[in-house]
Design an enzyme around this catalytic site. Structure first.
Site, PDB file in Angstrom:
ATOM      1  N   GLU A 178       0.856  -1.125  -0.071  1.00 41.77           N
ATOM      2  CA  GLU A 178      -0.053  -0.027   0.143  1.00 41.77           C
ATOM      3  C   GLU A 178       0.842   1.284  -0.025  1.00 41.77           C
ATOM      4  O   GLU A 178       0.427   2.116  -0.836  1.00 41.77           O
ATOM      5  CB  GLU A 178      -0.863   0.131   1.216  1.00 41.77           C
ATOM      6  CG  GLU A 178      -1.645   1.020   1.482  1.00 41.77           C
ATOM      7  CD  GLU A 178      -2.279   1.547   2.934  1.00 41.77           C
ATOM      8  OE1 GLU A 178      -2.568   2.867   3.111  1.00 41.77           O
ATOM      9  OE2 GLU A 178      -1.817   0.736   3.520  1.00 41.77           O
ATOM     10  N   ASP A 198       0.500   3.736  -3.231  1.00 47.08           N
ATOM     11  CA  ASP A 198       0.249   5.177  -3.038  1.00 47.08           C
ATOM     12  C   ASP A 198       1.087   5.991  -3.787  1.00 47.08           C
ATOM     13  O   ASP A 198       0.547   6.973  -4.498  1.00 47.08           O
ATOM     14  CB  ASP A 198       0.143   5.380  -1.563  1.00 47.08           C
ATOM     15  CG  ASP A 198      -0.057   6.809  -1.185  1.00 47.08           C
ATOM     16  OD1 ASP A 198      -1.247   7.364  -1.594  1.00 47.08           O
ATOM     17  OD2 ASP A 198       0.736   7.694  -0.698  1.00 47.08           O
ATOM     18  N   ASP A 219      -6.878   1.049   0.833  1.00 46.19           N
ATOM     19  CA  ASP A 219      -5.562   0.308   1.002  1.00 46.19           C
ATOM     20  C   ASP A 219      -5.352  -0.802   0.033  1.00 46.19           C
ATOM     21  O   ASP A 219      -4.467  -0.761  -0.594  1.00 46.19           O
ATOM     22  CB  ASP A 219      -5.449  -0.161   2.444  1.00 46.19           C
ATOM     23  CG  ASP A 219      -5.601   0.986   3.473  1.00 46.19           C
ATOM     24  OD1 ASP A 219      -5.485   2.041   3.130  1.00 46.19           O
ATOM     25  OD2 ASP A 219      -5.846   0.830   4.663  1.00 46.19           O
ATOM     26  N   GLU A 265      -4.542   0.543  -3.549  1.00 46.94           N
ATOM     27  CA  GLU A 265      -2.922   1.042  -3.579  1.00 46.94           C
ATOM     28  C   GLU A 265      -2.143   0.079  -3.496  1.00 46.94           C
ATOM     29  O   GLU A 265      -1.118  -0.073  -4.165  1.00 46.94           O
ATOM     30  CB  GLU A 265      -2.973   1.852  -2.536  1.00 46.94           C
ATOM     31  CG  GLU A 265      -3.801   3.307  -2.639  1.00 46.94           C
ATOM     32  CD  GLU A 265      -3.343   4.216  -1.535  1.00 46.94           C
ATOM     33  OE1 GLU A 265      -3.652   5.352  -1.669  1.00 46.94           O
ATOM     34  OE2 GLU A 265      -2.989   3.959  -0.661  1.00 46.94           O
TER      35      GLU A 265
END
Length: 236
Positions: free
Chosen positions: A46, A50, A119, A122
């Site tokens: 994650e 991101d 989450d 990502e």
């Protein structure tokens, strides 16, 4: 009887990407509460996803809006990578059934938790990046976020800020506002405010407060001068 988590082969079809290392996708779908998840939950992916998502979306915006200033691109970027947008993408991918959760989290409906879904979105992007590189991740993100790219859910900027940016871009002094009229009782006043930008006619706005009236005046001027269209405001 304990419900078994389905294998993610079908999910790969939905993503349009076939993993050379499918264990990365399994990791991206594994919540920290899952049995045996210690050190193998989606949290690290994650973190990576991101950053990858931000870079890809920034590139997409740079190419899609060649006339937009940096401030507008930044607002569009924030809108696209926020939790709600990522959760929407995860729902479209239907990742819920494939997520590995602890028994308590599964029973409490965490497969529909938007924070977890965002989450996982990502994390999947991070997993694709590690497995197939930047171009593979870019194809995934472009396909998943293309509709959101041109349809922001919230106004990208307030009218006063947009008008000031436009005036500065033209080399003009900041817009000036003045209360033209105040009507109504003290507990429920109504204001009529004018706004003036150098070399342009004044425009006017009405509101229950001075600030609201100023925003309406700025909005009116932006539309009158053709600076704004409905797309610039986004969709409520």
């Amino acid at each position: 009887m304990t419900r078994r988590t389905p294998q993610p082969e079908k999910l790969q079809e939905t993503l349009g990407y076939r993993f050379a290392r499918p264990e990365l996708l399994v990791e991206a779908l594994t919540h920290v509460s899952a049995p045996g998840a210690s050190g193998q939950s989606y949290q690290r992916l994650e973190f990576l996803g991101d950053r990858v998502l931000g870079l890809i979306v920034a590139e997409m915006l740079y190419q899609a809006f060649p006339g937009s200033p940096e401030g507008e691109l930044s607002r569009r970027l924030a809108e696209l990578v926020r939790r709600e947008s990522c959760a929407e993408v995860a729902i479209a991918w239907d990742v819920g059934p494939y997520m590995k959760l602890g028994a308590g989290e599964a029973q409490s409906g965490e497969r529909r938790n938007h924070t977890i879904l965002a989450d996982v979105c990502e994390a999947i992007i991070g997993a694709v990046f590690l497995d197939g590189g930047y171009e593979a991740a870019k194809v995934l993100v472009a396909q998943a976020f293309k509709e959101l790219l041109h349809a922001p859910r919230r106004p990208l900027r307030d009218p006063k800020s947009a008008l000031q940016e436009w005036a500065q871009g033209k080399g003009f002094p900041p817009p000036t506002y003045a209360v033209v009229e105040q009507t109504g009782p003290d507990h429920a006043p109504k204001f009529r405010v004018s706004v003036k930008v150098k070399d342009h006619n004044s425009d006017f706005g009405l509101g229950a407060s001075k600030r609201a009236a100023e925003q309406e005046a700025a909005r009116s001027l932006l539309f009158r001068e053709g600076v704004w269209t409905q797309e610039d405001q986004g969709n409520d």
